[in-house]
Design a protein around this motif. Structure first.
Motif, PDB file in Angstrom:
ATOM      1  N   GLU A  19       0.830  -1.201   0.000  1.00  0.00           N
ATOM      2  CA  GLU A  19       0.000   0.000   0.000  1.00  0.00           C
ATOM      3  C   GLU A  19       0.868   1.255   0.000  1.00  0.00           C
ATOM      4  OE1 GLU A  19      -3.475   2.236   2.568  1.00  0.00           O
ATOM      5  OE2 GLU A  19      -3.003   0.153   3.050  1.00  0.00           O
ATOM      6  N   PHE A  22       2.630   1.438  -3.520  1.00  0.00           N
ATOM      7  CA  PHE A  22       1.689   1.790  -4.584  1.00  0.00           C
ATOM      8  C   PHE A  22       1.298   3.259  -4.491  1.00  0.00           C
ATOM      9  CE2 PHE A  22      -0.084  -2.820  -4.588  1.00  0.00           C
ATOM     10  CZ  PHE A  22       0.915  -3.242  -5.446  1.00  0.00           C
ATOM     11  N   ILE A  27       1.020   2.174  -8.896  1.00  0.00           N
ATOM     12  CA  ILE A  27       0.755   0.736  -8.936  1.00  0.00           C
ATOM     13  C   ILE A  27       1.590   0.040 -10.010  1.00  0.00           C
ATOM     14  CG2 ILE A  27      -1.018  -1.018  -9.408  1.00  0.00           C
ATOM     15  CD1 ILE A  27      -3.041   1.043  -8.151  1.00  0.00           C
ATOM     16  N   THR A  28       1.567   0.582 -11.210  1.00  0.00           N
ATOM     17  CA  THR A  28       2.258  -0.094 -12.308  1.00  0.00           C
ATOM     18  C   THR A  28       3.772   0.005 -12.193  1.00  0.00           C
ATOM     19  OG1 THR A  28       1.994   1.861 -13.711  1.00  0.00           O
ATOM     20  CG2 THR A  28       0.327   0.143 -13.918  1.00  0.00           C
ATOM     21  N   LYS A  53      -0.478 -10.026  -8.336  1.00  0.00           N
ATOM     22  CA  LYS A  53      -0.330  -8.618  -7.994  1.00  0.00           C
ATOM     23  C   LYS A  53      -1.695  -7.930  -8.061  1.00  0.00           C
ATOM     24  CE  LYS A  53       1.845  -4.293  -9.390  1.00  0.00           C
ATOM     25  NZ  LYS A  53       2.720  -3.614 -10.347  1.00  0.00           N
ATOM     26  N   VAL A  57      -3.234  -5.656  -5.128  1.00  0.00           N
ATOM     27  CA  VAL A  57      -3.688  -4.266  -5.285  1.00  0.00           C
ATOM     28  C   VAL A  57      -5.105  -4.140  -4.732  1.00  0.00           C
ATOM     29  CG1 VAL A  57      -4.237  -2.425  -6.922  1.00  0.00           C
ATOM     30  CG2 VAL A  57      -2.205  -3.839  -7.286  1.00  0.00           C
ATOM     31  N   ALA A 109      -5.711   4.824  -8.636  1.00  0.00           N
ATOM     32  CA  ALA A 109      -5.889   3.447  -9.120  1.00  0.00           C
ATOM     33  C   ALA A 109      -6.763   3.419 -10.370  1.00  0.00           C
ATOM     34  CB  ALA A 109      -6.499   2.578  -8.020  1.00  0.00           C
TER      35      ALA A 109
END
Length: 191
Positions: A19, A22, A27-28, A53, A57, A109
């Motif tokens: 967390e 990210f 995230i990516t 993954k 997420v 996100a």
């Protein structure tokens, strides 16, 4: 869909590390190797706990959503009047913003994961729909004659405050003032 099972201590460490990564880096941009390293587990443990993954997420956003909803519910419960309860999510945002300076993790996100079938995309979307529904519920309880419109206006203000949070503009006080004015106008007795 990954089956829900109690999270182990290793799973909690993985979620906490992921967390933070990210949110801070995107995230990516964050791989499972880095998450495993930061959480002190092996990649195998990470995959045993979450399967992928994508599910990790989703687990991170679920944890964040639960914390956010708890904070909002506490703010609503602390409100003195039904009209004050309608703007309670803005008061919760004041508290939340102190520790979440990179804007909204759910909006982030949605931007990074545009596929509606992604499990994290669904969680982020549901978080926004929950807030819209809460605004409508609170506006109805406060006696607003058009709770749908007021709820939409408040969601737009709330999301605007979140979107501008990383900028040196401090828009939250103006958003709170506008929200209170909208609620007052929407709940004031008609002549």
């Amino acid at each position: 869909m990954q089956e829900t099972r109690p999270m182990t201590p290793a799973g909690r460490r993985i979620v906490a590390a992921a967390e933070e990564l990210f949110y801070d880096r995107g995230i990516t941009a964050v791989g499972v190797d880095l998450i495993a390293e930061h959480s002190g587990v092996t990649k195998r443990t990470l995959y045993n706990q979450f399967g992928s993954k994508d599910h990790l997420v989703a687990a991170c956003l679920t944890e964040r959503d639960e914390r956010w909803r708890s904070l909002v519910r506490a703010a609503v419960a602390a409100a003195g009047t039904p009209a004050e309860a309608v703007t309670a999510p803005f008061e919760a945002l004041r508290t939340w913003s102190g520790t979440n300076a990179r804007g909204c993790a759910f909006v982030n996100a949605l931007a990074e994961l545009p596929d509606p079938s992604h499990p994290a995309h669904r969680i982020a979307t549901n978080q926004k729909l929950w807030l819209l529904g809460l605004f409508k519920e609170l506006a109805t309880a406060a006696g607003c004659p058009d709770p749908d419109t007021l709820a939409t206006q408040l969601l737009v203000l709330h999301e605007g405050a979140l979107a501008t949070q990383p900028l040196p503009l401090d828009t939250l006080p103006a958003s709170v003032g506008l929200a209170r004015a909208l609620v007052h106008a929407g709940t004031a007795p008609r002549r």
